[in-house]
Design a protein around this motif. Structure first.
Motif, PDB file in Angstrom:
ATOM      1  N   TYR A  20       0.831  -1.207   0.000  1.00  0.00           N
ATOM      2  CA  TYR A  20       0.000   0.000   0.000  1.00  0.00           C
ATOM      3  C   TYR A  20       0.870   1.262   0.000  1.00  0.00           C
ATOM      4  O   TYR A  20       0.531   2.260  -0.629  1.00  0.00           O
ATOM      5  CB  TYR A  20      -0.949   0.006   1.193  1.00  0.00           C
ATOM      6  N   LEU A  25      -0.869   4.555  -1.410  1.00  0.00           N
ATOM      7  CA  LEU A  25      -2.110   4.654  -0.642  1.00  0.00           C
ATOM      8  C   LEU A  25      -1.890   5.275   0.737  1.00  0.00           C
ATOM      9  O   LEU A  25      -2.812   5.822   1.324  1.00  0.00           O
ATOM     10  CB  LEU A  25      -2.772   3.282  -0.486  1.00  0.00           C
ATOM     11  N   LEU A  49      -8.760   0.725   4.625  1.00  0.00           N
ATOM     12  CA  LEU A  49      -8.411  -0.079   3.450  1.00  0.00           C
ATOM     13  C   LEU A  49      -8.754  -1.547   3.668  1.00  0.00           C
ATOM     14  O   LEU A  49      -9.288  -2.206   2.768  1.00  0.00           O
ATOM     15  CB  LEU A  49      -6.923   0.080   3.122  1.00  0.00           C
ATOM     16  N   VAL A  59      -8.334  -2.121  -5.311  1.00  0.00           N
ATOM     17  CA  VAL A  59      -7.346  -1.179  -4.784  1.00  0.00           C
ATOM     18  C   VAL A  59      -7.636   0.222  -5.316  1.00  0.00           C
ATOM     19  O   VAL A  59      -7.599   1.200  -4.561  1.00  0.00           O
ATOM     20  CB  VAL A  59      -5.909  -1.634  -5.133  1.00  0.00           C
ATOM     21  N   ASP A  60      -7.954   0.340  -6.603  1.00  0.00           N
ATOM     22  CA  ASP A  60      -8.254   1.657  -7.167  1.00  0.00           C
ATOM     23  C   ASP A  60      -9.517   2.259  -6.565  1.00  0.00           C
ATOM     24  O   ASP A  60      -9.578   3.467  -6.313  1.00  0.00           O
ATOM     25  CB  ASP A  60      -8.364   1.585  -8.691  1.00  0.00           C
ATOM     26  N   CYS A  62     -10.613   1.597  -3.579  1.00  0.00           N
ATOM     27  CA  CYS A  62     -10.211   1.974  -2.224  1.00  0.00           C
ATOM     28  C   CYS A  62      -9.433   3.289  -2.241  1.00  0.00           C
ATOM     29  O   CYS A  62      -9.586   4.111  -1.338  1.00  0.00           O
ATOM     30  CB  CYS A  62      -9.380   0.871  -1.570  1.00  0.00           C
ATOM     31  N   ARG A  63      -8.633   3.493  -3.270  1.00  0.00           N
ATOM     32  CA  ARG A  63      -7.892   4.754  -3.412  1.00  0.00           C
ATOM     33  C   ARG A  63      -8.884   5.922  -3.501  1.00  0.00           C
ATOM     34  O   ARG A  63      -8.726   6.938  -2.828  1.00  0.00           O
ATOM     35  CB  ARG A  63      -7.000   4.717  -4.652  1.00  0.00           C
ATOM     36  N   GLN A  64      -9.926   5.749  -4.329  1.00  0.00           N
ATOM     37  CA  GLN A  64     -10.952   6.787  -4.462  1.00  0.00           C
ATOM     38  C   GLN A  64     -11.669   7.011  -3.139  1.00  0.00           C
ATOM     39  O   GLN A  64     -11.880   8.160  -2.726  1.00  0.00           O
ATOM     40  CB  GLN A  64     -11.986   6.387  -5.515  1.00  0.00           C
ATOM     41  N   LEU A  66     -10.664   6.291  -0.104  1.00  0.00           N
ATOM     42  CA  LEU A  66      -9.752   6.856   0.890  1.00  0.00           C
ATOM     43  C   LEU A  66      -9.592   8.357   0.661  1.00  0.00           C
ATOM     44  O   LEU A  66      -9.554   9.144   1.614  1.00  0.00           O
ATOM     45  CB  LEU A  66      -8.405   6.141   0.842  1.00  0.00           C
ATOM     46  N   SER A  67      -9.518   8.739  -0.600  1.00  0.00           N
ATOM     47  CA  SER A  67      -9.436  10.161  -0.929  1.00  0.00           C
ATOM     48  C   SER A  67     -10.692  10.893  -0.455  1.00  0.00           C
ATOM     49  O   SER A  67     -10.617  11.988   0.118  1.00  0.00           O
ATOM     50  CB  SER A  67      -9.252  10.330  -2.437  1.00  0.00           C
TER      51      SER A  67
END
Length: 134
Positions: A20, A25, A49, A59-60, A62-64, A66-67
């Motif tokens: 990560y 991340l 996460l 993962v992508d 989760c990236r969104q 998390l943002s």
């Protein structure tokens, strides 16, 4: 806290935590000795996460998410849209699995499962054109 403590407290393996970090991340601080130094905020991000991945988010995605989690001016409509898209994907996968289950049930039901070599399961896997599904 070090990576071992972060791993224990987040429920994620250290290897996943390093991954990560590698993909951006999270970015833990560094202690004077150069080791990663995870904060309480990092730990919250790791738990976020872990829960997101357990719900099937990529993962992508989760990236969104998390943002958006870190953006206090976010609109919940953005979060909902990501979750709704995931539900559509899950429903598609479920329908696909139901179809696979039906096809395999049919093959199993039509296989005698005895000492004879004839087997519709093998015929189907081999692409035998003489096998007719009914």
């Amino acid at each position: 806290m070090n990576i071992g403590d972060a791993s224990l407290r987040s429920g994620l393996p250290a290897k996943t935590i390093r991954y990560y970090e590698d993909i951006g991340l999270l970015k833990p601080g560094r202690a004077e000795n150069g080791y990663r130094d995870y904060s309480v905020k990092d730990l919250h991000g790791l738990r976020f996460l872990q829960r997101g991945r357990s719900l099937g988010f990529s993962v992508d995605e989760c990236r969104q998410l998390l943002s958006l989690y870190n953006d206090k001016s976010r609109e919940s409509a953005e979060v909902k849209a990501i979750a709704q898209a995931k539900l559509v994907e899950i429903d598609r996968k479920i329908a696909e699995l139901v179809g696979l289950r039906g096809a395999l049930q049919h093959l199993v039901a039509n296989c005698h499962g005895d000492e004879r070599p004839d087997c519709p399961i093998i015929d189907k896997l081999a692409g035998n054109p003489s096998y007719q599904s009914s």
